[in-house]
Design a protein around this motif. Structure first.
Motif, short mmCIF file in Angstrom:
data_model
loop_
_atom_site.label_atom_id
_atom_site.label_comp_id
_atom_site.label_asym_id
_atom_site.label_seq_id
_atom_site.Cartn_x
_atom_site.Cartn_y
_atom_site.Cartn_z
N ASP A 1 -7.45 0.30 -3.57
CA ASP A 1 -6.51 1.35 -3.19
C ASP A 1 -7.24 2.64 -2.83
O ASP A 1 -6.91 3.29 -1.84
CB ASP A 1 -5.51 1.60 -4.32
CG ASP A 1 -4.68 0.37 -4.60
OD1 ASP A 1 -4.19 -0.24 -3.63
OD2 ASP A 1 -4.52 0.00 -5.77
N GLU B 1 0.27 5.33 -6.37
CA GLU B 1 -0.98 5.42 -5.61
C GLU B 1 -1.08 6.77 -4.91
O GLU B 1 -2.12 7.43 -4.94
CB GLU B 1 -1.02 4.28 -4.60
CG GLU B 1 -2.31 4.14 -3.85
CD GLU B 1 -2.27 3.00 -2.85
OE1 GLU B 1 -2.85 3.17 -1.75
OE2 GLU B 1 -1.65 1.97 -3.14
N THR C 1 0.85 -1.20 0.00
CA THR C 1 0.00 0.00 0.00
C THR C 1 0.88 1.25 0.00
O THR C 1 2.07 1.19 0.31
CB THR C 1 -0.91 0.05 1.25
OG1 THR C 1 -0.08 0.10 2.41
CG2 THR C 1 -1.81 -1.17 1.32
#
Length: 129
Positions: free
Chosen positions: A50, A24, A19
């Motif tokens: 996400d 992202e 993550t």
């Protein structure tokens, strides 16, 4: 034969993050700057996307090219060591992505999937989608 020592390979693999990857974060910050509010890695939504927008039932996945098979039919044999393991692992990731898409579609979610490199190269195009 691996070009790296066992210790170097271990450190290399530990550096891979699940993550908050750079692409992202780049996408999330750009969306936030445009006034879009989202949840990151929401565990209450199947597949733990996400970014998620519950009010409009939209989820966004940022897929890394290595882990999620970009050009898999061409690059399948790129792995020089432990080929059996990597092929099995990445093909399972492909199947999991299909399962997640199917389940979220069944729950009436809109799904967007972006390749990490596409976000880095064409951020505006991804935001407009």
């Amino acid at each position: 034969m691996d070009k790296l020592t066992k210790e170097q390979r271990r450190k290399n693999m530990q550096a891979n993050k699940a993550t908050s990857t750079k692409p992202e974060i780049l996408l999330a910050k750009a969306l936030f700057a445009r006034g879009h509010r989202y949840r990151k890695n929401n565990k209450t939504i199947f597949g733990k996307p996400d970014l998620s927008f519950k009010k409009i039932k939209l989820v966004i996945f940022v897929d890394g090219e290595f882990w999620h098979r970009k050009d898999w039919h061409i690059r399948k044999n790129d792995h020089k060591t432990n080929q059996e393991f990597w092929i099995k692992k990445i093909e399972r990731n492909i199947e999991r992505d299909k399962e997640v898409n199917a389940e979220l579609s069944k729950q009436k979610w809109s799904i967007l999937r972006f390749w990490a490199k596409d976000i880095e190269k064409n951020l505006l195009t991804c935001i407009l989608k």
